[in-house]
Design an enzyme around this catalytic site. Structure first.
Site, PDB file in Angstrom:
ATOM      1  CG  HIS A 186      69.603  56.965  16.632  1.00  0.00           C
ATOM      2  ND1 HIS A 186      68.361  57.430  16.516  1.00  0.00           N
ATOM      3  CD2 HIS A 186      69.364  56.011  17.615  1.00  0.00           C
ATOM      4  CE1 HIS A 186      67.357  57.256  17.392  1.00  0.00           C
ATOM      5  NE2 HIS A 186      67.941  56.343  17.918  1.00  0.00           N
ATOM      6  CD  GLU A 213      70.164  51.856  17.676  1.00  0.00           C
ATOM      7  OE1 GLU A 213      69.081  51.481  18.479  1.00  0.00           O
ATOM      8  OE2 GLU A 213      70.818  52.941  17.814  1.00  0.00           O
TER       9      GLU A 213
END
Length: 464
Positions: free
Chosen positions: A89, A92
């Site tokens: 994450h 990302e």
């Protein structure tokens, strides 16, 4: 940014090219293209495997004036070790912060200047980066999205900036008990296994994470065989492949050294805990509860029966749980069931949000309904309605380029093949009453875990 087993298919059906398919007779690396379908409900679907192992799938829909373009990577939060929790994450976020060609502002402004949109999300098993643009602006979208995924610089200053953003995101999530209870339920079922962890990681794992750790995760995990590029809309497949190859030229994804595409599980096998009850004390006006159990994995042939069963139990306003708990008794505003499926595991659960004083009654009614269906099954009328809901929601969900792009990518990335629309509808039609009732007898008789977020003492549910 959103957070949201090895396949049993033969290699050719999975779409994993053999070394012979990826090379011409002379030994020179070449791309291999196949037409997968001419779907009557869509357009022509084609698939190209580049020499690197990267796969490109497109669905040409000439009636559209837009294109959705996505880059899907077979890496998610379940691929992290404990100290890495949140790395997928974190990455990302960082890939939008700048490349060797573009700054963060240029990445966003180039797409927004043509009225397009970009975003990304991380799940437990994959990460997606996508853009939606006018058909004439597809070359720009391909260049920008391939650039940020393949050649991000991960500048130290950006790591620190995004660390602060992610910590705020985690804090915001903690302020949303309706979201928090789903994570609590996953932990009740999976414990310390990666599937039981937060996709975002926690303050304790994100705060000490270094740029070097993230960079290592990036280069080890973002390799060509683990990437599927998908596009749907008014496009030409050969042109898309050519633009992708141009955009990746000179990046770490530009290689002829293909390795076989890995299929799940590449991470530790799933271990579910004995049924557990977890309570998160929180002073809220509404209690949030989830009651459920381990389900089935995404390749289980019973998944079509599960879709029907889920619709009957809690998939809409006509479902048993909605009618019993909300319509007839007014005990909750929101009540529904859902199924989550992973490569080698799954969840089945019922969620309800209600006044704290009504939790016991809601749980008693939910347990009674699950036990009733496990013991006596559903009716023929419910079977027909559940199948109609499954077919209708699937077809209606294909009315835009984004959902069609996602279907291409998930079929390739998660299943290794693209099931034609007609075949999928036929599989739903083929579900029998015995199929659903047999699954219900197995699934709903399993020991149930409970997750609760609300104004309760931790011992309040000890006996439940």
């Amino acid at each position: 940014m959103s957070r949201t087993r090895r396949s049993s298919f033969p290699a050719a059906r999975r779409g994993v090219p053999s070394p012979g398919l990826a090379r011409a007779a002379s030994g020179t690396a070449r791309a291999v293209t196949r037409t997968l379908s001419d779907d009557p409900l869509g357009g022509t679907v084609r698939r190209t495997v580049l020499p690197s192992g990267l796969r490109v799938l497109t669905e040409a829909i000439p009636a559209m004036r837009s294109v959705s373009f996505g880059i899907w990577v077979a890496v998610g939060s379940r691929d992290e070790t404990g100290p890495q929790a949140g790395a997928a994450h974190f990455l990302e976020h960082l890939l939008f912060k700048g490349t060797n060609k573009r700054s963060a502002l240029e990445i966003s402004s180039e797409i927004e200047a043509v009225g397009g949109e970009t975003n990304a999300f991380t799940t437990k098993e994959y990460t997606c980066y996508y853009a939606r643009v006018l058909d004439e602006d597809l070359p720009l979208a391909i260049d920008v999205m391939c650039d940020l995924v393949a050649d991000s610089v991960l500048a130290p200053a950006d790591v620190e900036t995004e660390r602060g953003v992610i910590l705020e995101e985690i804090a915001m999530h903690d302020d949303e008990p309706g979201d928090e209870v789903h994570d609590l339920f996953a932990r009740a079922v999976y414990g310390d296994h990666p599937l039981g962890r937060l996709i975002s990681g926690t303050e304790e794992t994100v705060t000490p994470m270094t740029r070097r750790q993230i960079q290592s995760f990036y280069r080890r995990r973002y390799t060509a065989p683990q990437i599927v590029i998908a596009a749907a809309g008014n496009l030409d497949h050969a042109a898309v492949v050519k633009l992708v190859r141009q955009a990746l030229r000179g990046t770490p994804l530009d290689t002829d050294a293909a390795a076989p595409a890995a299929h799940r599980p590449a991470t530790p096998a799933v271990r579910t805990k004995p049924a557990a009850t977890l309570v998160e004390p929180k002073e809220t006006e509404q209690a949030h509860v989830i009651l459920g159990c381990p389900g089935i994995d995404r390749t289980d042939e019973r998944r079509f029966a599960l879709g029907v069963l889920n619709n009957v139990l809690g998939g809409g306003m006509s479902s048993r749980l909605f009618q019993e708990i909300r319509e007839q008794r007014g005990l909750a505003y929101s009540v529904y069931s859902y199924a989550s499926q992973y490569a080698d595991s799954g969840l089945f659960a019922v969620y309800a949000g209600c006044a704290p004083g009504k939790v016991d009654e809601v749980l008693d009614l939910t347990r009674a309904e699950l036990q009733r269906v496990a013991a006596t099954g559903i009716t023929e009328a419910e079977l027909a309605r559940g199948k109609g809901m499954s077919k209708g929601s699937f077809v209606l969900g294909l009315e835009d380029t984004g959902s069609r792009m996602s279907r291409l990518a998930k079929g390739e990335l998660l299943y290794g093949n693209l099931m034609p629309v007609d075949e999928l509808l036929a599989r739903v039609d083929a579900v029998t009453l015995d199929d659903v009732n047999g699954l219900a007898a197995d699934l709903l008789a399993r020991p149930m875990s409970l997750a609760v977020v609300g104004p309760f003492d931790e011992s309040a549910f000890a006996a439940r």
